[in-house]
Design an enzyme around this catalytic site. Structure first.
Site, short mmCIF file in Angstrom:
data_model
loop_
_atom_site.label_atom_id
_atom_site.label_comp_id
_atom_site.label_asym_id
_atom_site.label_seq_id
_atom_site.Cartn_x
_atom_site.Cartn_y
_atom_site.Cartn_z
N GLY A 160 0.90 -1.28 -0.03
CA GLY A 160 0.29 0.61 0.19
C GLY A 160 0.97 1.17 -0.16
O GLY A 160 0.88 2.10 -0.68
N ASP A 161 1.90 1.24 0.96
CA ASP A 161 2.72 2.23 0.92
C ASP A 161 3.79 2.96 -1.04
O ASP A 161 3.51 3.84 -0.68
CB ASP A 161 3.83 2.05 2.00
CG ASP A 161 3.05 2.38 3.83
OD1 ASP A 161 1.86 2.99 3.55
OD2 ASP A 161 3.13 1.80 4.19
N GLN A 162 4.07 1.40 -0.71
CA GLN A 162 4.79 1.32 -2.18
C GLN A 162 3.84 1.89 -3.30
O GLN A 162 4.40 1.98 -3.74
CB GLN A 162 5.41 -0.01 -2.30
CG GLN A 162 6.30 -0.04 -0.95
CD GLN A 162 7.93 0.75 -0.93
OE1 GLN A 162 8.04 1.41 -1.77
NE2 GLN A 162 8.50 -0.09 0.44
#
Length: 403
Positions: free
Chosen positions: A166-168
């Protein structure tokens, strides 16, 4: 010339997603000023593993940036932040929606101050909607996007993806959107607000509601063995304990797979003659596939036969497999990011580099400097004396100690 040479970025971010946007801008030449809280700094400074007391995760996300300590709740710190944004090209922020507005540093205020400013907000749920003010991280985005639900089976239950996808992906989406906004500004002279939601990014990748509705099927878990839409298409266990991916996404490839396993008779079998039929009869096809796997014995034999037969496939890689894979090496995908001088026990961190390949430019990896190492240079450019900067830093440090 560097891709982003001359661009000034002011980054009010922490953790992973927001800093990832700034990381790539810095690697390709932008001046990225990373604003950090007094004493604590970016949350990722505490992320393990720590070497000589320094987080290598923080150094990976923030190499090439200029760390500046500001207390945004203090009028002096807030004033400096506004001055930095006044002539910036890009602002990155990853606070919960409403926080920057309350500080007087939200998009509307900054747009009035600097109409050319591209203002990118990265959050879990985005800037609008009933959940906008909810806190959220990568793990929540994986769950709320449905990716986690389908990554697993009835026995395992929902399974998170190992990396911070999700962050990436949020960082990648933010980077792409900022570049689109730069192009728009080039044509119109106007900046704009970019709204990146980790949940929305993952949901856009995974949620295709009508695919199964059209097929009149429930959205059931598939586990590793297959896909609700394609067959043979999945991850399968080999007799030696390794895992093979088979991705026969059309009739021609499925029929080629049948030839490789010595079952050409399946091509004319009405249960397997179309993809829709194969999906419907996956549970019948699976034992036939595993019979061939048992005959082949090892992942090496299985992968070799499939590749020679023109069937898209790959073994499932571990980190160790990636490290020794010839393609990663010969394609030049690895990078050694230099660590700061203070990290005496580790000089560089070996990673797979940014996912962009340009014929005319390459990323530059500059090691991070200490916490607040750029205070005097960046704040000094605004007219503050070294003594004034030191006094402000001490004031903010004392204020944090009281909280």
């Amino acid at each position: 010339m560097k891709l982003y040479e001359g661009l000034k970025v002011v980054e009010f971010t922490t953790n992973i997603a927001g800093p990832t946007v700034g990381q790539w801008l810095a690697e390709y030449g932008a001046e990225v000023i990373h604003i950090e809280r007094p004493v604590i700094g970016d949350d990722s400074r505490a992320y393990p593993p720590l070497v000589n007391g320094i987080s290598i995760k923080y150094c990976t996300l923030n190499h090439g940036k200029k760390s500046v300590i500001l207390d945004l709740k203090d009028p002096d710190g807030n004033k400096i932040a506004r001055e930095l944004c006044k002539d910036a090209d890009i602002v990155l922020e990853s606070t919960r929606p409403g926080v920057m507005d309350r500080l007087g540093l939200g998009y509307e205020a900054m747009h009035e101050l600097n109409p050319r400013l591209i203002y990118c907000s990265v959050s879990a749920w985005g800037q609008t909607g009933p959940y906008a003010h909810r806190p959220g991280y990568d793990l929540i985005a994986q769950g709320a996007s449905s990716i986690m639900y389908y990554n697993g089976d009835e026995e395992t239950g929902p399974v998170k993806i190992f990396t911070e996808i999700g962050d990436q992906c949020g960082g990648l989406a933010g980077f792409a959107a900022v570049n689109a906004a730069l192009y728009y500004r080039e044509r119109t002279g106007l900046g704009q607000h970019v709204d990146i939601s980790l949940v929305r990014v993952l949901a856009s990748m995974s949620v295709k509601l009508d695919d199964l509705r059209i097929l009149h099927k429930k959205t059931e878990k598939q586990g590793n063995q297959g896909s609700p839409l394609l067959c043979p298409y999945g991850v399968f266990k080999c007799p030696d304990g390794n895992w093979i991916i088979i991705a026969a996404s059309n009739n021609a490839l499925a029929f080629q797979f049948f030839r490789v396993i010595g079952r050409e008779d399946l091509i004319s079998d009405p249960r397997f003659e179309t993809n829709v039929k194969r999906v419907e009869h996956q549970k019948i096809l699976a034992p036939i596939m595993y019979e061939w796997f048992d005959k082949m014995g090892t992942i090496d034999n299985i992968e070799k036969a499939l590749l020679e037969g023109g069937v898209p496939c790959s073994r499932v890689y571990s980190y160790e497999d990636v490290d020794k894979d010839p393609h990663y090496h010969e394609a030049g995908w690895f990078t050694d990011i230099p660590m700061p001088e203070e990290m005496t026990d580790l000089k560089a961190r070996r990673i797979v580099s940014s996912p962009f390949g340009f014929s005319e430019m390459s990323p530059e990896y500059i090691p991070t400097k200490g916490f607040g190492a750029w205070n005097h240079e960046i704040i000094g450019e605004l007219g503050y004396t070294p003594e004034q900067i030191d006094e402000l830093q001490e004031k903010w440090k004392q204020a944090m100690a009281k909280n």
